[in-house]
Structures are given as structure tokens and as C-alpha cells.
Scaffold this motif. Structure first.
Motif, short mmCIF file in Angstrom:
data_model
loop_
_atom_site.label_atom_id
_atom_site.label_comp_id
_atom_site.label_asym_id
_atom_site.label_seq_id
_atom_site.Cartn_x
_atom_site.Cartn_y
_atom_site.Cartn_z
N GLN A 6 2.68 48.17 2.20
CA GLN A 6 1.42 46.88 1.82
C GLN A 6 -0.14 47.71 2.64
O GLN A 6 -0.15 48.39 3.43
CB GLN A 6 1.69 45.83 2.54
CG GLN A 6 3.02 44.79 2.69
CD GLN A 6 3.15 43.88 3.95
OE1 GLN A 6 4.38 43.39 4.25
NE2 GLN A 6 2.38 42.87 3.46
N CYS A 23 0.75 44.13 -2.08
CA CYS A 23 2.20 44.57 -1.87
C CYS A 23 2.39 45.46 -2.54
O CYS A 23 2.13 45.09 -4.36
CB CYS A 23 2.92 43.46 -1.31
SG CYS A 23 4.52 43.56 -1.40
N TRP A 34 6.50 36.79 0.07
CA TRP A 34 5.32 37.16 0.62
C TRP A 34 5.54 35.88 2.22
O TRP A 34 5.76 34.59 1.75
CB TRP A 34 3.87 36.40 0.71
CG TRP A 34 3.38 37.44 -0.35
CD1 TRP A 34 3.13 37.17 -1.31
CD2 TRP A 34 3.10 38.42 -0.05
NE1 TRP A 34 2.37 38.02 -2.12
CE2 TRP A 34 1.89 39.13 -0.87
CE3 TRP A 34 2.28 38.72 1.28
CZ2 TRP A 34 1.50 40.43 -1.11
CZ3 TRP A 34 1.31 39.76 1.69
CH2 TRP A 34 1.04 40.41 0.09
N ARG A 36 4.50 34.64 6.57
CA ARG A 36 3.18 34.49 7.18
C ARG A 36 4.35 34.65 9.02
O ARG A 36 4.94 34.09 8.86
CB ARG A 36 2.79 33.62 6.71
CG ARG A 36 1.50 33.93 8.42
CD ARG A 36 0.55 32.89 8.06
NE ARG A 36 1.27 31.39 8.06
CZ ARG A 36 -0.02 30.14 8.35
NH1 ARG A 36 -0.91 30.37 7.29
NH2 ARG A 36 0.61 29.28 8.39
N ALA A 67 -1.80 34.29 -4.75
CA ALA A 67 -1.26 35.00 -4.58
C ALA A 67 -0.72 35.33 -6.28
O ALA A 67 -0.77 34.26 -6.92
CB ALA A 67 0.47 34.64 -4.11
N SER A 75 2.07 42.81 -6.23
CA SER A 75 1.10 41.44 -5.79
C SER A 75 0.41 41.33 -4.93
O SER A 75 -0.20 41.95 -4.25
CB SER A 75 2.49 40.90 -5.46
OG SER A 75 1.86 39.43 -4.88
N LEU A 77 -2.26 39.18 -2.26
CA LEU A 77 -2.32 37.66 -1.02
C LEU A 77 -4.19 37.46 -1.40
O LEU A 77 -4.31 38.40 -0.56
CB LEU A 77 -1.11 37.36 -0.38
CG LEU A 77 -1.69 36.95 0.65
CD1 LEU A 77 -0.97 34.79 -0.20
CD2 LEU A 77 -0.35 36.51 1.80
N TYR A 90 1.10 39.46 7.96
CA TYR A 90 1.20 38.83 6.33
C TYR A 90 2.48 40.00 6.50
O TYR A 90 2.43 41.14 5.84
CB TYR A 90 0.15 38.84 5.71
CG TYR A 90 -0.25 37.27 6.03
CD1 TYR A 90 -1.28 37.25 7.12
CD2 TYR A 90 -0.51 36.38 5.35
CE1 TYR A 90 -2.11 36.51 7.55
CE2 TYR A 90 -0.72 34.71 5.98
CZ TYR A 90 -1.53 35.48 6.72
OH TYR A 90 -2.15 33.81 7.21
N CYS A 92 5.51 41.63 3.29
CA CYS A 92 6.16 41.36 1.84
C CYS A 92 7.43 41.96 1.53
O CYS A 92 8.07 42.34 2.93
CB CYS A 92 5.05 41.79 0.82
SG CYS A 92 5.50 42.24 -0.81
#
Lengths: 114, 115
Positions: A6, A23, A34, A36, A67, A75, A77, A90, A92
Motif C-alpha cells: 500500500q 493498493c 478496502w 477503514r 474505488a 486498486s 481508493l 485505510y 487493503c
């Protein structure tokens, strides 16, 4: 290193600015998640991809959050117009399609909105 | 209703003793998996152990074992011979086949191992 990666690890931004996190999952993993996590709490699900398709989105994922997972690989976000309440870690994670396998987590991106 | 409940915010254990961390879950799915993760102060989530809903035997991984009681919907983690390095947050999580296969986490238990 073949784990989940990440970037960035830390991000400090001013309220109202946009931020984007990246990620890179383990290469053969179809699923990408994802989450949080706020201090002292468990991770809260945000969204889930199977390959390039976004299959699930939490109610936590407001319109300011988006996302993507183009081509089913990495990926991103994005959080638009950040608010102080967006300050969190955050996370992943990625996993194969099999039901009985764990998700492998990255080290997270810590966002601080000032 | 909470999907995963961890009722112990914090636990102390003496080094070399065993400790049980509680986890109860709520699902109507017949096919699901239960996971335990460890999160040290450095922040990474480390997978410890997995139990499938159809597994008849309790899972074990080294010093970790999972006390799975399906009728009670509990999946407690047992750590034997605690070590100072076991001090961390521990999270129970569930994946349900009919719920998008995402992992749902409990609120965690902070374990502190005393020397």
C-alpha cells in the motif's frame, strides 16, 4: 516482497483536499478489499472487488469515496473533499477465490486530515 | 445486531500461561468461515487461524487453537504458553458465503502479557 503493498504509508492533508491511495494485491489473488480502521476499533468494510468488478460497497462509502480496480490488478481508493472524520487507517487486503482462505493485509495508509 | 462480538476489551495474562479470547458471531448462513487476526502496535494484520463452519474438528496452529462451538455460535481463541510478543490487539472475523464473501470484524481484544 510478494505481499500486499500500500502506498503511501502516511498522508497528511488539509480538509477539503482530495487524496488517492493505491493498493497492489498479491498477484494471483482475485479478491481485493478496502477497510477503514479508527483507533481502538476493528476494521470496517468499505468495498470489495472480484477481479475488476466492484461487487460490494458499504453504506460507509459515501459519495465522496470512490474505488477502482482497472484490469483486476492494483486498486485505488480516492476520497474527495476530505473531512476530519476521514482520518483513519485505510487497509487493503487480498485473497484467492476459495472460501476457506484468509485475506492478506497490507500495512495500511494512515490518513490525517488537518 | 452485531455480526461479531468480542466482549473483552482488554485482557492480562501472565507469561507462559494460557489465555482464552472470546468471540461470538451471528449468521443465518450455513457456510461461513471464522478467522482470528493479530495486530501488533506496528499495525499490520497477521492471520493466525481459520475455522470453517463444516469443520468437525477444532483448528490448531502451533500455540493457537480455536474452540469452535457451533450451536453456541462461539469461536474462542486459545493461546497456550503466552509470550511477551503476544501482546497485541486480537480480532475475530467472519466471512459468509451469502454475504459477499467480505470479512466482518469484531471490535477486538487487547491482550497484555505480563513478565
Amino acid at each position: 516482497d510478494t505481499g500486499v503493498s500500500q502506498n503511501p504509508r502516511h498522508k497528511i492533508t488539509k480538509r477539503g483536499q482530495n487524496v488517492t491511495f493505491r493498493c497492489d494485491p498479491i498477484s494471483e489473488h482475485n479478491r481485493l478489499y478496502w477497510y477503514r480502521q479508527t483507533l481502538g476499533q476493528g476494521p470496517e468494510f468499505l468495498t470489495y472487488f472480484q477481479n475488476e468488478a466492484q461487487l460490494e460497497k458499504s453504506r460507509l462509502l459515501s459519495d465522496r469515496f470512490s474505488a477502482e480496480r482497472p484490469k483486476g490488478s492494483f486498486s485505488t481508493l480516492e476520497i474527495q473533499r476530505t473531512e476530519q472524520g476521514d482520518s483513519a487507517m485505510y487497509l487493503c487486503a487480498s485473497s484467492p477465490l476459495r472460501m476457506n482462505t484468509e485475506a492478506f493485509f497490507g500495512q495500511g495508509t494512515r490518513l490525517t486530515v488537518v | 445486531a452485531q455480526k461479531i462480538t468480542q466482549t473483552q476489551p482488554g485482557m492480562f495474562v501472565q507469561e507462559k500461561e494460557a489465555v482464552t479470547l472470546d468471540c461470538t458471531y451471528d449468521t443465518s448462513d450455513q457456510s461461513y468461515g471464522l478467522f482470528w487476526y493479530k495486530q501488533p502496535s506496528s499495525g499490520e494484520m497477521i492471520f493466525l487461524i481459520y475455522q470453517g463452519s463444516y469443520d468437525e474438528q477444532n483448528a490448531t496452529e502451533g500455540r493457537y487453537s480455536l474452540n469452535f462451538q457451533k450451536a453456541r455460535k462461539s469461536a474462542n481463541l486459545v493461546i497456550s504458553a503466552s509470550q511477551l510478543g503476544d501482546s497485541a490487539m486480537y480480532f475475530c472475523a467472519m466471512r459468509e458465503r451469502n454475504a459477499g464473501n467480505m470479512l466482518t470484524f469484531g471490535g477486538g481484544t487487547r491482550l497484555m502479557v505480563k513478565p
